[in-house]
Design an enzyme around this catalytic site. Structure first.
Site, PDB file in Angstrom:
ATOM      1  N   VAL A 109       4.332 -75.914  47.151  1.00  0.00           N
ATOM      2  CA  VAL A 109       5.506 -76.771  47.043  1.00  0.00           C
ATOM      3  C   VAL A 109       5.348 -77.931  48.023  1.00  0.00           C
ATOM      4  O   VAL A 109       5.055 -77.712  49.206  1.00  0.00           O
ATOM      5  CB  VAL A 109       6.780 -75.967  47.373  1.00  0.00           C
ATOM      6  CG1 VAL A 109       8.005 -76.863  47.380  1.00  0.00           C
ATOM      7  CG2 VAL A 109       6.962 -74.823  46.386  1.00  0.00           C
ATOM      8  N   CYS A 110       5.538 -79.150  47.544  1.00  0.00           N
ATOM      9  CA  CYS A 110       5.386 -80.324  48.419  1.00  0.00           C
ATOM     10  C   CYS A 110       6.437 -80.324  49.517  1.00  0.00           C
ATOM     11  O   CYS A 110       7.640 -80.263  49.249  1.00  0.00           O
ATOM     12  CB  CYS A 110       5.516 -81.609  47.611  1.00  0.00           C
ATOM     13  SG  CYS A 110       5.687 -83.071  48.655  1.00  0.00           S
ATOM     14  N   VAL A 111       5.993 -80.440  50.754  1.00  0.00           N
ATOM     15  CA  VAL A 111       6.923 -80.335  51.888  1.00  0.00           C
ATOM     16  C   VAL A 111       7.942 -81.463  51.905  1.00  0.00           C
ATOM     17  O   VAL A 111       9.137 -81.232  52.134  1.00  0.00           O
ATOM     18  CB  VAL A 111       6.158 -80.238  53.236  1.00  0.00           C
ATOM     19  CG1 VAL A 111       5.313 -81.467  53.502  1.00  0.00           C
ATOM     20  CG2 VAL A 111       7.123 -80.018  54.390  1.00  0.00           C
ATOM     21  N   ALA A 166      10.349 -81.005  49.127  1.00  0.00           N
ATOM     22  CA  ALA A 166      11.114 -79.777  49.349  1.00  0.00           C
ATOM     23  C   ALA A 166      12.192 -79.980  50.409  1.00  0.00           C
ATOM     24  O   ALA A 166      13.326 -79.517  50.248  1.00  0.00           O
ATOM     25  CB  ALA A 166      10.181 -78.645  49.771  1.00  0.00           C
TER      26      ALA A 166
END
Lengths: 133, 144
Positions: free
Chosen positions: A80-82, A85
């Site tokens: 998941v892209c930080v 996110a």
């Protein structure tokens, strides 16, 4: 046909868009055919697949559970892209601690990391397949 | 055709195309596309940006987001030259359909290290047909 190394990117949000469902069917089919899934990267609203706090109606599919179970069965790398996110309130324990938040919600089998992981998938995989709108 | 296992990152250069099709504000796509471009620039790949449909509005000059309470990120496009992102293709038909010309866009330039650091324009206006040919040459296409 020989096996192919695939990278998958999901940008469509769960339930609002079919993207994460279609990607799930695609990844399952690719694995059944013996292809390799290098990584599945969640970006834009796609990151919302990665919260374990969703409670969809019982007579409908549970998109997060589908992915978590598939990841466990096939040792998939779900990232998941930080940045995406953080905007949308998807946090793991470390990130919640760093940001002073009172809880985390990352689902089993998912990890939070940077956009570089998506670029790397584009470089390393034979094909990068994007599901979104 | 399967690529060999090994330390691929760094040894492989691929052509990455970022396709920008939406207006800069109203949805998050333009901003989150720009964020990918900025991170991706560190990977030393061949990077090309395409702007078409309402995506051409992303490059317009004089953007002012004060009244909508959203950050104006348009100055960041001018910094991309410093990250060796120097190929901006803007589709002529999309500009024309929206009553825009090249003069309505920001001046985005880069310094060409192969030509005595001469300042050159990053934006090139191309036809829909030319853009299709550019797309056909890519290894990885990310559309936002």
């Amino acid at each position: 046909m020989s096996a192919v190394k695939l990278g998958v990117v999901i940008t469509g949000g769960p339930y609002t868009r079919q993207a994460s469902d279609t990607a799930y069917q695609f990844v399952k089919a690719a694995l059944e055919k013996g292809h390799e899934i290098f990584r599945v990267f969640f970006y834009n609203d796609g990151v919302n697949v990665g919260t374990r706090l969703t409670v969809p109606p019982q007579d409908d599919r549970n998109i997060q559970k589908n992915w978590s179970e598939l990841a466990e069965r096939h040792k998939l790398d779900l990232v998941v892209c930080v940045a995406a996110a953080q905007r949308r309130g998807i946090l793991d324990k470390d990130e919640a601690g760093r940001q002073g938040k009172d809880g985390d919600n990352i689902a089993p089998g998912f990890r939070i990391s940077g956009l570089g992981q998506m670029i790397e998938a584009g470089i390393v995989a034979d094909r990068l397949v994007i599901f979104g709108d | 055709m399967v690529m060999d296992e090994g330390p691929l990152e760094g040894s492989v250069t691929k052509r990455f195309l970022y396709v920008n099709r939406r207006a800069p504000y109203g949805t998050i796509y333009a901003l989150e596309s720009l964020e990918v471009v900025l991170i991706g620039a560190a990977f030393e790949q061949e990077v090309t940006l395409a702007f078409l449909d309402d995506g051409v509005f992303q490059l317009t000059k004089g953007q002012d987001t004060g009244a909508i309470g959203v950050k104006n990120f348009s100055p960041a496009y001018r910094a991309l030259g410093d990250y060796d992102v120097t190929n901006f293709y803007v589709e002529a038909e999309s500009l024309g359909e929206r009553g825009l010309t090249l003069d309505d866009l920001q001046q985005i330039t880069y310094e060409d290290e192969d030509d005595d650091w001469k300042e050159k324009p990053s934006i090139r206006v191309v036809s829909r047909r030319e853009l299709a040919a550019i797309m056909a040459e890519q290894d990885v296409i990310l559309s936002f």
